[in-house]
Every structure is written in structure tokens, then in C-alpha cells.
Design an enzyme around this catalytic site. Structure first.
Site, PDB file in Angstrom:
ATOM      1  N   HIS A  65      28.221 -22.032  43.854  1.00  0.00           N
ATOM      2  CA  HIS A  65      26.904 -22.660  43.976  1.00  0.00           C
ATOM      3  C   HIS A  65      26.127 -22.607  42.661  1.00  0.00           C
ATOM      4  O   HIS A  65      24.910 -22.708  42.669  1.00  0.00           O
ATOM      5  CB  HIS A  65      26.095 -21.964  45.084  1.00  0.00           C
ATOM      6  CG  HIS A  65      26.688 -22.140  46.447  1.00  0.00           C
ATOM      7  ND1 HIS A  65      26.677 -21.149  47.394  1.00  0.00           N
ATOM      8  CD2 HIS A  65      27.325 -23.199  47.015  1.00  0.00           C
ATOM      9  CE1 HIS A  65      27.277 -21.587  48.500  1.00  0.00           C
ATOM     10  NE2 HIS A  65      27.678 -22.820  48.286  1.00  0.00           N
ATOM     11  N   HIS A  66      26.836 -22.420  41.520  1.00  0.00           N
ATOM     12  CA  HIS A  66      26.101 -22.355  40.243  1.00  0.00           C
ATOM     13  C   HIS A  66      25.459 -23.698  39.925  1.00  0.00           C
ATOM     14  O   HIS A  66      24.484 -23.765  39.192  1.00  0.00           O
ATOM     15  CB  HIS A  66      27.029 -21.919  39.094  1.00  0.00           C
ATOM     16  CG  HIS A  66      27.988 -22.978  38.636  1.00  0.00           C
ATOM     17  ND1 HIS A  66      29.075 -23.351  39.387  1.00  0.00           N
ATOM     18  CD2 HIS A  66      27.999 -23.759  37.523  1.00  0.00           C
ATOM     19  CE1 HIS A  66      29.725 -24.321  38.751  1.00  0.00           C
ATOM     20  NE2 HIS A  66      29.098 -24.588  37.625  1.00  0.00           N
ATOM     21  N   LYS A  71      31.486 -30.156  45.334  1.00  0.00           N
ATOM     22  CA  LYS A  71      32.236 -31.415  45.312  1.00  0.00           C
ATOM     23  C   LYS A  71      33.711 -31.130  45.491  1.00  0.00           C
ATOM     24  O   LYS A  71      34.247 -30.209  44.878  1.00  0.00           O
ATOM     25  CB  LYS A  71      32.022 -32.096  43.951  1.00  0.00           C
ATOM     26  CG  LYS A  71      32.613 -33.471  43.863  1.00  0.00           C
ATOM     27  CD  LYS A  71      31.587 -34.501  44.281  1.00  0.00           C
ATOM     28  CE  LYS A  71      32.178 -35.871  44.485  1.00  0.00           C
ATOM     29  NZ  LYS A  71      32.917 -36.018  45.735  1.00  0.00           N
ATOM     30  N   LYS A  95      37.367 -27.491  37.245  1.00  0.00           N
ATOM     31  CA  LYS A  95      37.601 -28.887  36.857  1.00  0.00           C
ATOM     32  C   LYS A  95      36.284 -29.578  36.497  1.00  0.00           C
ATOM     33  O   LYS A  95      36.178 -30.239  35.466  1.00  0.00           O
ATOM     34  CB  LYS A  95      38.271 -29.596  38.042  1.00  0.00           C
ATOM     35  CG  LYS A  95      38.763 -30.970  37.771  1.00  0.00           C
ATOM     36  CD  LYS A  95      39.419 -31.561  39.010  1.00  0.00           C
ATOM     37  CE  LYS A  95      40.687 -30.850  39.389  1.00  0.00           C
ATOM     38  NZ  LYS A  95      41.424 -31.550  40.447  1.00  0.00           N
ATOM     39  N   LYS A 107      36.076 -27.916  48.815  1.00  0.00           N
ATOM     40  CA  LYS A 107      37.303 -28.559  49.315  1.00  0.00           C
ATOM     41  C   LYS A 107      37.298 -28.511  50.824  1.00  0.00           C
ATOM     42  O   LYS A 107      36.737 -27.582  51.419  1.00  0.00           O
ATOM     43  CB  LYS A 107      38.545 -27.828  48.790  1.00  0.00           C
ATOM     44  CG  LYS A 107      39.780 -28.709  48.734  1.00  0.00           C
ATOM     45  CD  LYS A 107      39.684 -29.691  47.578  1.00  0.00           C
ATOM     46  CE  LYS A 107      40.871 -30.629  47.519  1.00  0.00           C
ATOM     47  NZ  LYS A 107      40.808 -31.481  46.327  1.00  0.00           N
ATOM     48  N   THR A 195      41.997 -41.383  39.169  1.00  0.00           N
ATOM     49  CA  THR A 195      42.755 -40.167  38.847  1.00  0.00           C
ATOM     50  C   THR A 195      43.988 -40.502  38.018  1.00  0.00           C
ATOM     51  O   THR A 195      44.265 -39.860  37.003  1.00  0.00           O
ATOM     52  CB  THR A 195      43.143 -39.394  40.127  1.00  0.00           C
ATOM     53  OG1 THR A 195      41.965 -39.235  40.932  1.00  0.00           O
ATOM     54  CG2 THR A 195      43.686 -38.017  39.796  1.00  0.00           C
ATOM     55  N   ASN A 234      48.617 -42.592  45.417  1.00  0.00           N
ATOM     56  CA  ASN A 234      47.551 -43.163  44.607  1.00  0.00           C
ATOM     57  C   ASN A 234      47.612 -42.692  43.148  1.00  0.00           C
ATOM     58  O   ASN A 234      47.579 -43.485  42.217  1.00  0.00           O
ATOM     59  CB  ASN A 234      46.201 -42.795  45.241  1.00  0.00           C
ATOM     60  CG  ASN A 234      45.066 -43.550  44.595  1.00  0.00           C
ATOM     61  OD1 ASN A 234      45.246 -44.658  44.111  1.00  0.00           O
ATOM     62  ND2 ASN A 234      43.910 -42.944  44.549  1.00  0.00           N
ATOM     63  N   SER A 363      33.966 -40.075  40.817  1.00  0.00           N
ATOM     64  CA  SER A 363      33.158 -39.728  41.997  1.00  0.00           C
ATOM     65  C   SER A 363      31.727 -39.414  41.580  1.00  0.00           C
ATOM     66  O   SER A 363      30.767 -39.767  42.268  1.00  0.00           O
ATOM     67  CB  SER A 363      33.752 -38.513  42.711  1.00  0.00           C
ATOM     68  OG  SER A 363      34.832 -38.895  43.515  1.00  0.00           O
TER      69      SER A 363
END
Length: 472
Positions: A65-66, A71, A95, A107, A195, A234, A363
Site C-alpha cells: 500500500h505504499h 494493481k 514491476k 493480484k 505486453t 496474448n 493499464s
């Protein structure tokens, strides 16, 4: 794939973190806080499937939560478990830090085989999962913003955004609660291939550095490089496509049914058509069939891009890998043991937490688009075209020469949304690679590139925690 009981993916991520944290300046407490998963939500909910009720197991993990929102994607797979979701959430934190996207890692996962359900049943499961997330405040434009992952796509994202909006009537930024949506539902152009395109940009940047290529006995540039791609989903398909279109030789492709190899090179588009007509990449004319997907990984090539599942290169097969560069398209395709074996052989490993960050980067652009309520390029496309037209006319008048139709079209073209997305992604992948590379050089290449990437990520997250001053 190594047995989940013997190998903890999350512990593997922690091992890599510990290896890198020695090269940072932070005290033990801050490092422990960065490493820890802040929130783990494990849920079970009933859904009527056919004539019976099925209890579905699902997860959402918020690793850090920094920065908010958190995401990370949502995957549908029978392999989903708490350890895997925690590991992938942790990788998302690092990432996002590496590519300078202001999110914490998250996630999600639902433990189902999506192939076993009808579209209607999948929609029921997805909508119920979304409502569970809303109920516990685990989704929202400023809280936690999921995205597609293995087994999900824009269809599932549109179900989730619709469920969220119906439960939060009047929320003006509701579209920003999730990314990877269809363009008609607030998605961004260029997200589907993001990606795979990011993988291409990242490896292209790596092979442009002469000193590193000389060490590997390779020339610079993508052209003529022999590439094997594992996974035709994908990420794998788009990575292969961009390499193929830019002059690389695709010598091997593999999917869950097996692989194909041809030293002379495969025509990617013909392979895709062959797979559409036969349902498999096997028996492609002029190529040799590989018994398993993993056998293909061991064939000769310059660049290997594993873009399927985690742990596919492990202690049992790492010494048989012949590639000089491994670009991790998937999350965690190499175990720490494989890292050590390949590192000792001098293989250059471009780590997942940098290389497949194209998805989260785009995103981020989609999230910004949803919050600003305006399409990228809408405000300045026509202005750019008019300005370019004035400049072109002035140059033509001064020189007395006329531009050809092709040149005129190229010069006058103002950027549309996909152009701007590609440009932002390219800039992100190039600048982030050089940040990692500089750290790697600073550490005199005594560590692998994954460790250098972790150092970059830990430094950024650590500074955020210090500046937040949240330690009472």
C-alpha cells in the site's frame, strides 16, 4: 511444472528480494515491510452451475500500500492458490516501481478451469466475484484496480466494471475500477498487444548494447536473431509477431499440445492459420514436431521467450537450455535454481518484472484515460495535423519541391490513441531498461540482471515508505 508442494513461488520471490536487499541502504524493518503481503482476501462463494450449486474458491491479494490503488490481474486457472497469488502480487509491486507506474502490487485468482463452463456460467462466477470484492472494499479506482491475466480477457473485465458500476450508482470514475476493458467500455487502444510489444521493446533495447552482445558472442540488433517463443497466447503471439515483423527468425514455437522447430525459420502467420484450421501448431509443413512444450525450450536459438506459465525452466532442465538470452514474457518462468544454473553458463536473463510490464504500463494509461474522461489524442490530433501541414507547405515553397503522396501522408498524420500508447510504452521500456542496466553496471555485473532490477524496485518502494513517514 515443478510440484507446488515442493516449490513455493512466493518464497522464490522472497529469496530474490533478500539477495537484492543487501545492495540497498534500508534498515531491516523497512525491508520487512516492503516484502510483506499487506492484505490477503481468500473467499468461497456459491454459484448455481446447471442443476447443482458449486462452491468457488477465489483470492485477491494486495501486496503493498505504499502507493494506491493496488494493481494486478485476475487469473482463472485450476493452479490458482494463495502462494501463487501472493507471489504474483509481490512481483506487481516491484514491476510497477521499475516502470515508474504509481501503483502498489495486487493480484487475483479464481480456482476454476474456464473451459469447463458456458459463457453464461462464467459470467455468473465473474459477477459474483466482483460483488464480493466490492463488499470488502477490495476494488475501486483509488483502492484496487484489477486487469486481465491468464484465462481472462476484456469480456470478463466488462462484466466486472458493469457489476461495480451497478453497485456504486453515480460514481463518476467507475470505469477506472478495472483495466483491460473493451474499447467501447472505456478501454484503451493498444492494450491487447501491450505486453507482447513491451517484451519486444525490452529485448530490442537489450540487444542494442554492443558491449553486452560482444560478451554473448552476438551482433547488435533484432534482425537475423533466432528466436523461440513458448506460449501462443496474448503475450507470446504478439511478442513473436513483433520480432517476426522486424526481421528476427522465429525458429521454434510451442503450446500446451507440443512444439514445432525449424532452423530455417517459421512463417508466423502461416503457423497461426495452420493452428486455426487444425486446432494445433503440430504437423506444420516443413517443421519438426517436438514431443512436449518444454523440449522446444531446449533447442538451439539466440533468444528464448517463455510466455506461458511459471516454473517452466527449473533445476531439472536449466542445464539443457541453449539460448544466450532469455526474455521472461511470463511471470516467474524460471525458478531461483534455474537462475543460478543459467547464470553460471553466462546466459543473459531479462527479468519478468521488467520485461512483461508493458501490460501494466498501458493499464496505467487506460486508468488515466478513464479518470480524465477523454480519449488520448482527441485534443491535439487535428492541431498537430494542421501545424505539420503549415510546415510542409512552407518547406515546399522554399525548396520548390513537392512531397510524394506517401511522404505527405506520413508527415501530416497527427497522433491517434494507439500511436500515443505505443510511444508511451516504448519510452517506458527504454528508460526502465537503462535504469536497470546502470544499476547492473554499478554492481560491476557481479549479480544477475534480476537482482539489479530488484535493487531498483526496492530503492523506489523504500524511498516511498520513508517519505510517507508511516512508521509510528
Amino acid at each position: 511444472m515443478e510440484n507446488q508442494g515442493h516449490y513455493s513461488f512466493f518464497q522464490g520471490v522472497e529469496r530474490n528480494f533478500d539477495k537484492a536487499s543487501k545492495y540497498t541502504r534500508f534498515e531491516a524493518g523497512i525491508l520487512e515491510q516492503i516484502k510483506a503481503c499487506n492484505s490477503v482476501y481468500r473467499m468461497k462463494f456459491p454459484v448455481r452451475i446447471g442443476d447443482s450449486i458449486e462452491v468457488i474458491e477465489a483470492y485477491r491479494v494486495q501486496h503493498s500500500h505504499h502507493k494506491l490503488p493496488c494493481k494486478g490481474g485476475i487469473r482463472y486457472s485450476m493452479d490458482v492458490n494463495q502462494d501463487e497469488v501472493m507471489a504474483l502480487a509481490a512481483l506487481m509491486t516491484y514491476k510497477c516501481a521499475i516502470v515508474n507506474v504509481p501503483f502498489g502490487g495486487g493480484k487475483g485468482g479464481i480456482k476454476i478451469d474456464p473451459k469447463k463452463y458456458t459463457t453464461f456460467e462464467l459470467e455468473k462466477i465473474t459477477r459474483r466475484y466482483a460483488s464480493e470484492l466490492v463488499k470488502k472494499n477490495f476494488i475501486g479506482p483509488g483502492i484496487d484496480v484489477p486487469a486481465p491475466d491468464y484465462g481472462t480477457g476484456s469480456r470478463e473485465m466488462s462484466w466486472i466494471v458493469d457489476t461495480y458500476a451497478s453497485l456504486k450508482p453515480g460514481e463518476v470514475d467507475a470505469l477506472a475500477c478495472i483495466t483491460g476493458k473493451p474499447v467501447t467500455q472505456g478501454g484503451v487502444r493498444g492494450r491487447t498487444e501491450a505486453t507482447g510489444l513491451g517484451v519486444y521493446y525490452g529485448i530490442r533495447e537489450a540487444v542494442s548494447i554492443e558491449e553486452d552482445m560482444t560478451r554473448l558472442g552476438l551482433t547488435t540488433g533484432v534482425k537475423g536473431k533466432k528466436v523461440i517463443v513458448q506460449g501462443m497466447g496474448n503475450v507470446g503471439y504478439h511478442a513473436a509477431k513483433f520480432f517476426y515483423d522486424n526481421g528476427a527468425i522465429i525458429v521454434g514455437l510451442s503450446e500446451y499440445e507440443g512444439g514445432i522447430y525449424s532452423e530455417a525459420g517459421l512463417n508466423l502467420y502461416e503457423v497461426v492459420n495452420h493452428r486455426k484450421s487444425t486446432g494445433s501448431i503440430l504437423n506444420f509443413p516443413g517443421a519438426t514436431n517436438m514431443a512436449t512444450s518444454s523440449t522446444t525450450l531446449e533447442m538451439p536459438c539466440d533468444i528464448l521467450i517463455p510466455s506461458a506459465l511459471e516454473n517452466v525452466i527449473n533445476a531439472s532442465n536449466a542445464d539443457r537450455i541453449q539460448a544466450k538470452i532469455i526474455g521472461e514474457g511470463a511471470n516467474g518462468p524460471l525458478t531461483p535454481e534455474a537462475d543460478e544454473i543459467l547464470g553460471a553458463k553466462g546466459v543473459m536473463i531479462i527479468p519478468d518484472m521488467y520485461l512483461n510490464a508493458g501490460g501494466v504500463t498501458v493499464s496505467y494509461f487506460e486508468w488515466l484515460k478513464n479518470l480524465s474522461h477523454v480519449r488520448f489524442g482527441r485534443m491535439d490530433k487535428r492541431f498537430s495535423e494542421n501545424q505539420n501541414g503549415s510546415i510542409l507547405n512552407a518547406v515546399e515553397n522554399l525548396t520548390g519541391k513537392k512531397a510524394t503522396d506517401t511522404e505527405r501522408k506520413q508527415i501530416l498524420h497527427g497522433p491517434d490513441e494507439a500511436d500515443l500508447v505505443y510511444s508511451g510504452l516504448e519510452d517506458t521500456m527504454i528508460s526502465s531498461y537503462h535504469e536497470i542496466h546502470e544499476e547492473w553496471v554499478r554492481l560491476e555485473r557481479k549479480v544477475d540482471m534480476r537482482t539489479a532490477a530488484f535493487v531498483v524496485a526496492i530503492n523506489k518502494v523504500g524511498v516511498s515508505y520513508e517519505e510517507l513517514g508511516i512508521f509510528p
